[in-house]
Design a protein around this motif. Structure first.
Motif, PDB file in Angstrom:
ATOM      1  N   LYS A  24       0.835  -1.208   0.000  1.00  0.00           N
ATOM      2  CA  LYS A  24       0.000   0.000   0.000  1.00  0.00           C
ATOM      3  C   LYS A  24       0.869   1.257   0.000  1.00  0.00           C
ATOM      4  CE  LYS A  24      -3.794   2.224   2.536  1.00  0.00           C
ATOM      5  NZ  LYS A  24      -3.117   3.512   2.831  1.00  0.00           N
ATOM      6  N   VAL A  25       1.879   1.278   0.847  1.00  0.00           N
ATOM      7  CA  VAL A  25       2.762   2.445   0.936  1.00  0.00           C
ATOM      8  C   VAL A  25       3.571   2.608  -0.354  1.00  0.00           C
ATOM      9  CG1 VAL A  25       4.736   3.434   2.161  1.00  0.00           C
ATOM     10  CG2 VAL A  25       2.889   2.360   3.450  1.00  0.00           C
ATOM     11  N   LYS A  53       9.037  15.510  -2.202  1.00  0.00           N
ATOM     12  CA  LYS A  53       9.228  15.192  -0.784  1.00  0.00           C
ATOM     13  C   LYS A  53       8.269  14.095  -0.332  1.00  0.00           C
ATOM     14  CE  LYS A  53      10.933  19.702   0.850  1.00  0.00           C
ATOM     15  NZ  LYS A  53      10.612  20.890   1.693  1.00  0.00           N
ATOM     16  N   ALA A  54       7.033  14.156  -0.810  1.00  0.00           N
ATOM     17  CA  ALA A  54       6.043  13.147  -0.435  1.00  0.00           C
ATOM     18  C   ALA A  54       6.435  11.773  -0.969  1.00  0.00           C
ATOM     19  CB  ALA A  54       4.655  13.548  -0.949  1.00  0.00           C
ATOM     20  N   ILE A  55       6.939  11.742  -2.198  1.00  0.00           N
ATOM     21  CA  ILE A  55       7.391  10.476  -2.787  1.00  0.00           C
ATOM     22  C   ILE A  55       8.563   9.913  -1.983  1.00  0.00           C
ATOM     23  CG2 ILE A  55       8.463   9.417  -4.823  1.00  0.00           C
ATOM     24  CD1 ILE A  55       6.875  11.482  -6.503  1.00  0.00           C
ATOM     25  N   SER A  56       9.500  10.794  -1.623  1.00  0.00           N
ATOM     26  CA  SER A  56      10.657  10.359  -0.844  1.00  0.00           C
ATOM     27  C   SER A  56      10.229   9.827   0.520  1.00  0.00           C
ATOM     28  CB  SER A  56      11.639  11.523  -0.663  1.00  0.00           C
ATOM     29  OG  SER A  56      12.170  11.947  -1.907  1.00  0.00           O
ATOM     30  N   ALA A  57       9.235  10.472   1.122  1.00  0.00           N
ATOM     31  CA  ALA A  57       8.744  10.012   2.428  1.00  0.00           C
ATOM     32  C   ALA A  57       8.100   8.634   2.301  1.00  0.00           C
ATOM     33  CB  ALA A  57       7.755  11.024   2.993  1.00  0.00           C
ATOM     34  N   ASP A  58       7.329   8.426   1.252  1.00  0.00           N
ATOM     35  CA  ASP A  58       6.703   7.118   1.035  1.00  0.00           C
ATOM     36  C   ASP A  58       7.761   6.044   0.773  1.00  0.00           C
ATOM     37  OD1 ASP A  58       4.085   7.975   1.378  1.00  0.00           O
ATOM     38  OD2 ASP A  58       3.792   8.406  -0.746  1.00  0.00           O
ATOM     39  N   GLU A  59       8.788   6.398  -0.017  1.00  0.00           N
ATOM     40  CA  GLU A  59       9.847   5.422  -0.301  1.00  0.00           C
ATOM     41  C   GLU A  59      10.591   5.051   0.983  1.00  0.00           C
ATOM     42  OE1 GLU A  59      13.664   3.754  -1.106  1.00  0.00           O
ATOM     43  OE2 GLU A  59      13.359   5.765  -0.271  1.00  0.00           O
ATOM     44  N   SER A  60      10.850   6.036   1.833  1.00  0.00           N
ATOM     45  CA  SER A  60      11.524   5.757   3.102  1.00  0.00           C
ATOM     46  C   SER A  60      10.659   4.887   4.006  1.00  0.00           C
ATOM     47  CB  SER A  60      11.870   7.064   3.817  1.00  0.00           C
ATOM     48  OG  SER A  60      12.820   7.813   3.083  1.00  0.00           O
ATOM     49  N   ALA A  61       9.347   5.181   4.035  1.00  0.00           N
ATOM     50  CA  ALA A  61       8.435   4.387   4.862  1.00  0.00           C
ATOM     51  C   ALA A  61       8.368   2.946   4.359  1.00  0.00           C
ATOM     52  CB  ALA A  61       7.043   5.015   4.858  1.00  0.00           C
ATOM     53  N   LEU A  89       8.446 -11.683  -2.187  1.00  0.00           N
ATOM     54  CA  LEU A  89       7.350 -10.817  -2.602  1.00  0.00           C
ATOM     55  C   LEU A  89       7.563  -9.395  -2.100  1.00  0.00           C
ATOM     56  CD1 LEU A  89       4.510 -10.398  -3.826  1.00  0.00           C
ATOM     57  CD2 LEU A  89       3.564 -11.169  -1.644  1.00  0.00           C
ATOM     58  N   VAL A  90       7.974  -9.256  -0.860  1.00  0.00           N
ATOM     59  CA  VAL A  90       8.219  -7.930  -0.285  1.00  0.00           C
ATOM     60  C   VAL A  90       9.355  -7.221  -1.023  1.00  0.00           C
ATOM     61  CG1 VAL A  90       9.006  -6.710   1.780  1.00  0.00           C
ATOM     62  CG2 VAL A  90       7.298  -8.512   1.985  1.00  0.00           C
ATOM     63  N   SER A  91      10.395  -7.961  -1.386  1.00  0.00           N
ATOM     64  CA  SER A  91      11.521  -7.362  -2.115  1.00  0.00           C
ATOM     65  C   SER A  91      11.064  -6.797  -3.459  1.00  0.00           C
ATOM     66  CB  SER A  91      12.614  -8.404  -2.340  1.00  0.00           C
ATOM     67  OG  SER A  91      13.193  -8.797  -1.107  1.00  0.00           O
ATOM     68  N   ILE A  92      10.191  -7.515  -4.141  1.00  0.00           N
ATOM     69  CA  ILE A  92       9.688  -7.032  -5.428  1.00  0.00           C
ATOM     70  C   ILE A  92       8.778  -5.818  -5.219  1.00  0.00           C
ATOM     71  CG2 ILE A  92       8.345  -7.618  -7.487  1.00  0.00           C
ATOM     72  CD1 ILE A  92       9.185 -10.558  -6.983  1.00  0.00           C
ATOM     73  N   GLN A  93       7.904  -5.893  -4.240  1.00  0.00           N
ATOM     74  CA  GLN A  93       7.029  -4.754  -3.934  1.00  0.00           C
ATOM     75  C   GLN A  93       7.843  -3.489  -3.672  1.00  0.00           C
ATOM     76  OE1 GLN A  93       3.325  -7.172  -1.751  1.00  0.00           O
ATOM     77  NE2 GLN A  93       4.669  -5.888  -0.534  1.00  0.00           N
ATOM     78  N   ALA A 136      -2.055  -4.438  -8.813  1.00  0.00           N
ATOM     79  CA  ALA A 136      -1.221  -5.357  -8.046  1.00  0.00           C
ATOM     80  C   ALA A 136      -1.559  -5.267  -6.564  1.00  0.00           C
ATOM     81  CB  ALA A 136       0.259  -5.046  -8.278  1.00  0.00           C
ATOM     82  N   LEU A 137      -1.791  -4.046  -6.076  1.00  0.00           N
ATOM     83  CA  LEU A 137      -2.168  -3.855  -4.673  1.00  0.00           C
ATOM     84  C   LEU A 137      -3.488  -4.554  -4.363  1.00  0.00           C
ATOM     85  CD1 LEU A 137      -1.971  -2.558  -1.857  1.00  0.00           C
ATOM     86  CD2 LEU A 137      -2.994  -0.477  -2.845  1.00  0.00           C
ATOM     87  N   LYS A 138      -4.475  -4.423  -5.245  1.00  0.00           N
ATOM     88  CA  LYS A 138      -5.767  -5.077  -5.019  1.00  0.00           C
ATOM     89  C   LYS A 138      -5.594  -6.585  -4.891  1.00  0.00           C
ATOM     90  CE  LYS A 138      -8.720  -1.663  -7.355  1.00  0.00           C
ATOM     91  NZ  LYS A 138      -9.597  -1.412  -8.534  1.00  0.00           N
ATOM     92  N   ALA A 139      -4.731  -7.145  -5.721  1.00  0.00           N
ATOM     93  CA  ALA A 139      -4.486  -8.588  -5.643  1.00  0.00           C
ATOM     94  C   ALA A 139      -3.807  -8.956  -4.329  1.00  0.00           C
ATOM     95  CB  ALA A 139      -3.638  -9.034  -6.832  1.00  0.00           C
TER      96      ALA A 139
END
Length: 226
Positions: A24-25, A53-61, A89-93, A136-139
């Motif tokens: 989701k993040v 900045k918002a994109i960077s914050a999401d990537e960091s999260a 799976l997490v690594s690909i996400q 992909a998120l919905k799945a």
């Protein structure tokens, strides 16, 4: 009183919940890209900076969630799929968020603004690529249900239908990207060569975003087959 780890609490409720939260993040990072492109087209660089900045914050999260999942995903899970597959799976996400950040960095590093003749098609490609991430998120959000039914039955068919739609969207981005490259090729003589190089790079990252979303779906498909 000792503080509680909220992620640990989430694992206590569901081994899948943190993996879904991570996707989701990561998807939220990608969802900023059309807005970023529109800000650059409007030459609203202040707005573009805030979106970056918002994109960077999401990537960091997302990166923090990835590390936490790796540390805290229980090793003694009684699941119909191997723990190693969930970690893969997490690594690909995580690449979804990383690629969104890479695109934003290319754009903001050069105050990159696509030519007016190209912009509508670039925005369309970005929107379709984001749509791939959302599918992909919905799945992935169906993982809880899949777990409950032991990765079998009607729920599997429903998720497989979602993944087929994701494949169709990814193929659409391939066509969009090819068309864009042809348009840019015909305009190259009118543009600064260095700018052309970065236009190709940015367009390639949008296509890569869709490819990664499809890889998330492919990994889920592998889980369904086990």
């Amino acid at each position: 009183m000792a503080s509680r780890n909220p992620l640990g609490s989430l694992f206590g409720r569901s081994p899948i919940g943190p993996i879904q939260l991570h996707m989701k993040v990561a998807t939220e990072a990608a969802e900023h890209l059309p807005e970023l492109l529109q800000a650059t087209a409007d030459e609203d660089w202040g707005r573009a900076k805030e979106i970056h900045k918002a994109i960077s914050a999401d990537e960091s999260a997302a990166d923090k969630l990835k590390r936490d999942v790796r540390r805290h995903l229980p090793k003694s899970l009684f699941l119909p799929v191997p723990r190693s597959d969930l970690l893969q799976l997490v690594s690909i996400q995580d690449q979804v968020a990383n690629t969104a950040q890479d695109f934003a960095s290319v754009v903001m590093g050069r105050d990159l603004r696509f030519p007016d003749k190209l912009f509508p098609a670039v925005l369309e490609l970005a929107s379709t690529s984001v749509c791939c991430c959302q599918h992909a998120l919905k799945a992935i959000q169906e993982l809880d249900e899949l777990l409950e039914v032991g990765f079998s039955g009607r729920e599997v068919k429903r998720v497989e239908a979602m993944l087929k739609e994701l494949d169709k969207l990814e193929r659409k981005t391939d066509k969009q990207q090819f068309s864009l490259r042809r348009k840019l090729y015909k305009m190259e003589s009118e543009l600064a060569p260095v700018d052309v190089m970065f236009y190709y790079r940015a367009m390639g990252l949008l296509g890569e975003l869709a490819d990664i979303a499809e890889k998330v779906g492919d990994r889920l498909q592998i889980l369904l087959a086990k």
